[in-house]
Design an enzyme around this catalytic site. Structure first.
Site, PDB file in Angstrom:
ATOM      1  N   LYS A  34     -10.076  -6.139  -5.632  1.00  4.39           N
ATOM      2  CA  LYS A  34     -10.909  -4.821  -5.816  1.00  4.39           C
ATOM      3  C   LYS A  34      -9.724  -4.349  -6.489  1.00  4.39           C
ATOM      4  O   LYS A  34     -10.309  -3.488  -7.495  1.00  4.39           O
ATOM      5  CB  LYS A  34     -11.522  -4.484  -4.352  1.00  4.39           C
ATOM      6  CG  LYS A  34     -12.848  -5.010  -4.141  1.00  4.39           C
ATOM      7  CD  LYS A  34     -13.277  -4.742  -2.695  1.00  4.39           C
ATOM      8  CE  LYS A  34     -14.011  -5.737  -2.117  1.00  4.39           C
ATOM      9  NZ  LYS A  34     -14.030  -5.871  -0.837  1.00  4.39           N
TER      10      LYS A  34
ATOM     11  N   LYS B 140       0.843  -1.053  -0.044  1.00  9.42           N
ATOM     12  CA  LYS B 140      -0.142  -0.121   0.037  1.00  9.42           C
ATOM     13  C   LYS B 140       0.806   0.973   0.133  1.00  9.42           C
ATOM     14  O   LYS B 140       0.481   2.263  -0.703  1.00  9.42           O
ATOM     15  CB  LYS B 140      -1.108   0.021   1.338  1.00  9.42           C
ATOM     16  CG  LYS B 140      -1.864  -1.247   1.227  1.00  9.42           C
ATOM     17  CD  LYS B 140      -3.156  -0.546   1.290  1.00  9.42           C
ATOM     18  CE  LYS B 140      -4.275  -1.715   1.067  1.00  9.42           C
ATOM     19  NZ  LYS B 140      -4.817  -2.951   1.761  1.00  9.42           N
TER      20      LYS B 140
ATOM     21  N   LYS C 130      -3.735 -12.273  -7.868  1.00 10.89           N
ATOM     22  CA  LYS C 130      -5.268 -12.865  -7.259  1.00 10.89           C
ATOM     23  C   LYS C 130      -6.435 -11.967  -7.856  1.00 10.89           C
ATOM     24  O   LYS C 130      -5.997 -10.575  -8.262  1.00 10.89           O
ATOM     25  CB  LYS C 130      -4.953 -12.797  -5.854  1.00 10.89           C
ATOM     26  CG  LYS C 130      -4.817 -11.349  -5.333  1.00 10.89           C
ATOM     27  CD  LYS C 130      -4.990 -11.499  -3.748  1.00 10.89           C
ATOM     28  CE  LYS C 130      -5.049 -10.058  -3.263  1.00 10.89           C
ATOM     29  NZ  LYS C 130      -5.704  -9.672  -2.152  1.00 10.89           N
TER      30      LYS C 130
END
Ligand code: TYM
Length: 366
Positions: free
Chosen positions: A233, A128, A230
């Site tokens: 979102k 992140k 994977k």
């Protein structure tokens, strides 16, 4: 009395205390097949045999700054999706994280035992931070770049302490089992470490160590349809439980493939492996075998594979979608479920928090 305990779902029919199960999903949008096969379908399968507590992680969602107008709607979406997938509010404790303020207080207390270094080394934090600051370096260099960052971009402290909050979600219920997908295993490892550290610091075996659970199998990683990685979102490659038939078929038909095997028994490329992995989750074993054999003898047609895959996904998702649309409009039912869930969750949480305050030496004068 015995009947009441069975109704509470804390005791099994033979009188043994059931193991405690705890898991949650962030309120960041609709649930996709990764959430479903990595987590939610397991929640449903576990509800009869365990004392299960499932929540919507709205505080965790704040780390990525959702639109305040949308957050409540996102929480409601996930609650509707939990119920539509088959979670029974009479068997499980279903609640919203922020309805249990004890979690926030214990998060503050637990942070006193967590090192910033270990938090900075967490893979999800690095990921992140890399995105937020536009950092490209790998390994230890990232930590230096975050600290030395002079731009207007910021990595918030909530993101750094995300694993503490997750550990508290779990430890406040003394959970034994935490059904999550593969991507959450590092967080679970940290939870065990924090539990051990707390116990050894205060010289009391207060917390036990929780483990992932997948019915004896490996943790699941559901792939995306874009050929690698994977389903997620932020990867923008999701099939949602709420997708209508047309949208879903379109997404599957657009899945990345390759040029097809040129020789018998060729190695299977990543995009095709991903389609087989999805098929393993949604289709009959004989269907998967059929397409694997067709790949091996070079007769496979990817169009047929995708059509079949879409068909089999729809068999699972369409009935859930219908129930979501129904439940989503029933505000009264949703409120009742979470009010009842919050009450039950707070009972355990208040007890744990009182113990933790006592162990850490916080006492009242009045
Ligand atoms: P979240 O909201 O990212 O994901 C929710 C659950 O879905 C699983 N998952 C997947 N599993 C397999 N393949 C995928 N492609 C895939 N994508 C998502 C995740 O592993 C997870 O089980 N930190 C958690 C939320 C949380 C939590 C907790 C979980 C907060 N506190 C306490 C368990 C216990 C999260 O961000 O999940």
């Amino acid at each position: 009395m015995e009947n009441k305990e069975i109704k509470d779902n804390k005791t099994s029919e033979n009188g043994d205390k059931k193991k405690v199960v705890l898991s949650g999903i962030r309120a960041t949008g609709n649930l996709h097949l990764g959430n479903y096969y990595g987590a939610l379908s397991k929640f449903v399968r576990m509800q009869d045999d365990y004392d299960c507590r499932y929540f919507v992680a709205d505080l965790h969602a704040l780390t990525t700054h959702p639109d305040p107008k949308m957050l409540h709607e996102n929480v409601k979406d996930i609650l509707a999706e939990y119920l539509a997938a088959g979670l029974d509010p009479d068997k499980n404790t279903i609640y919203v994280q922020s309805d249990v303020p004890e979690i926030s207080e214990m998060y503050l207390l637990m942070n006193m035992h967590v090192g910033i270094g270990e938090l900075m080394r967490t893979a999800s934090f690095k990921d992140k931070a890399r995105k937020a600051l536009g950092i490209h370096s790998e390994g230890d260099e990232i930590e230096k770049e975050i600290i030395g960052n002079q731009t207007n971009q910021r990595v918030n402290a909530g993101l750094l302490t995300y694993p503490t909050l997750m550990a508290v979600d779990i430890l406040i219920h003394h959970a034994d089992l935490v059904p999550v997908g593969k991507d959450q295993e590092q967080h679970l490892e940290l939870t065990r470490r924090f539990a051990r550290r707390f116990n050894s610091f205060y010289k009391t075996p207060y917390f036990s160590e929780p483990f992932n659970f997948n019915f004896g199998g490996e943790a699941v990683k559901v792939p995306g349809l874009d050929g690698s990685g994977k389903m997620g979102k932020s990867e923008g490659n999701c099939i949602y439980l709420i997708d209508d038939e047309k949208t879903l078929r379109k997404k599957v038909m657009r899945a990345v493939t390759d040029e097809g095997p040129k020789e018998p028994d060729s190695p299977v490329s990543e995009p095709i492996k991903n389609l087989f992995t999805l098929m393993e989750l949604v289709s009959e074993p004989s269907t998967l075998e059929h397409f694997k054999n067709a790949y091996a003898d070079c007769s496979i047609r990817y169009g047929d594979l995708k059509k079949q895959l879409a068909e089999d996904i729809l068999k699972t998702t369409l009935p859930i979608r219908e129930r979501i649309l129904d439940i989503r409009n029933n505000d009264e039912y949703i409120s009742k479920v979470v009010r009842q869930g919050a009450e039950k969750a707070r009972e355990t949480a208040a007890k744990t928090l009182a113990d933790v305050r006592e162990i850490m030496g916080i006492r009242k004068f009045y």
